[in-house]
Motif scaffolding. Structure first.
Motif, short mmCIF file in Angstrom:
data_model
loop_
_atom_site.label_atom_id
_atom_site.label_comp_id
_atom_site.label_asym_id
_atom_site.label_seq_id
_atom_site.Cartn_x
_atom_site.Cartn_y
_atom_site.Cartn_z
N MET A 295 0.84 -1.17 0.00
CA MET A 295 0.00 0.00 0.00
C MET A 295 0.89 1.24 0.00
SD MET A 295 -2.93 1.17 2.67
CE MET A 295 -4.04 -0.06 2.05
N THR A 296 0.53 2.21 -0.78
CA THR A 296 1.29 3.44 -0.88
C THR A 296 1.01 4.35 0.30
OG1 THR A 296 1.24 3.32 -3.28
CG2 THR A 296 1.72 5.46 -2.32
N ASN A 297 2.07 4.87 0.89
CA ASN A 297 1.94 5.80 2.00
C ASN A 297 2.42 7.17 1.54
OD1 ASN A 297 1.57 6.88 4.56
ND2 ASN A 297 3.62 6.33 5.20
N ILE A 298 1.54 8.16 1.60
CA ILE A 298 1.87 9.52 1.19
C ILE A 298 2.14 10.33 2.45
CG2 ILE A 298 1.01 11.59 0.05
CD1 ILE A 298 -0.79 9.67 -1.62
N GLN A 299 3.38 10.84 2.57
CA GLN A 299 3.76 11.65 3.72
C GLN A 299 3.52 13.12 3.39
OE1 GLN A 299 4.79 10.70 6.79
NE2 GLN A 299 4.48 8.59 6.19
N THR A 300 2.93 13.85 4.33
CA THR A 300 2.70 15.27 4.12
C THR A 300 3.24 16.09 5.28
OG1 THR A 300 0.52 15.32 5.18
CG2 THR A 300 0.58 14.80 2.83
N GLN A 301 3.46 17.36 5.01
CA GLN A 301 3.88 18.33 6.01
C GLN A 301 2.76 19.37 6.10
OE1 GLN A 301 6.83 18.40 7.76
NE2 GLN A 301 6.09 20.17 8.86
N PRO A 302 1.99 19.37 7.20
CA PRO A 302 0.90 20.34 7.30
C PRO A 302 1.41 21.73 7.66
CG PRO A 302 0.94 18.96 9.24
CD PRO A 302 2.01 18.44 8.31
N LYS A 303 0.80 22.74 7.06
CA LYS A 303 1.10 24.14 7.38
C LYS A 303 -0.21 24.90 7.42
CE LYS A 303 5.75 24.24 5.62
NZ LYS A 303 6.77 24.93 4.86
N THR A 304 -0.35 25.76 8.42
CA THR A 304 -1.57 26.54 8.56
C THR A 304 -1.32 27.96 8.08
OG1 THR A 304 -2.24 25.20 10.45
CG2 THR A 304 -3.35 27.31 10.18
N ALA A 305 -2.22 28.45 7.22
CA ALA A 305 -2.14 29.81 6.71
C ALA A 305 -3.56 30.38 6.64
CB ALA A 305 -1.50 29.83 5.33
N PHE A 306 -3.75 31.52 7.25
CA PHE A 306 -5.04 32.19 7.24
C PHE A 306 -6.16 31.30 7.77
CE2 PHE A 306 -2.50 34.03 3.78
CZ PHE A 306 -2.38 35.33 4.25
N GLY A 307 -5.84 30.49 8.78
CA GLY A 307 -6.84 29.64 9.40
C GLY A 307 -7.14 28.34 8.68
#
Length: 66
Positions: A1-13
């Motif tokens: 199964m493919t695992n997609i890694q992300t980096q969350p960033k918050t901008a303007f809520g």
């Protein structure tokens, strides 16, 4: 199964997710037409059977019968 890694960033809520793997990021950018993914995009990827950041909440819900 493919695992997609992300980096969350918050901008303007709003929380936007940047895909960390350049190959996956390019493929998803071509697919969605944008550099970042929303929470809704992540849910759609999970519905398609992909893991995002090591989890697939859709599969976990199916396992418990929801």
């Amino acid at each position: 199964m493919t695992n997609i890694q992300t980096q969350p960033k918050t901008a303007f809520g709003r929380t936007l997710h940047y895909v960390t793997d350049p190959v996956q990021a390019d493929a998803l950018q071509n697919l969605t037409g944008k550099k970042t993914l929303t929470d809704r995009d992540l849910t759609c990827l999970q519905v398609l059977g992909l893991q995002v950041n090591g989890v697939n909440y859709v599969q976990q819900l199916e396992l418990v019968g929801v």
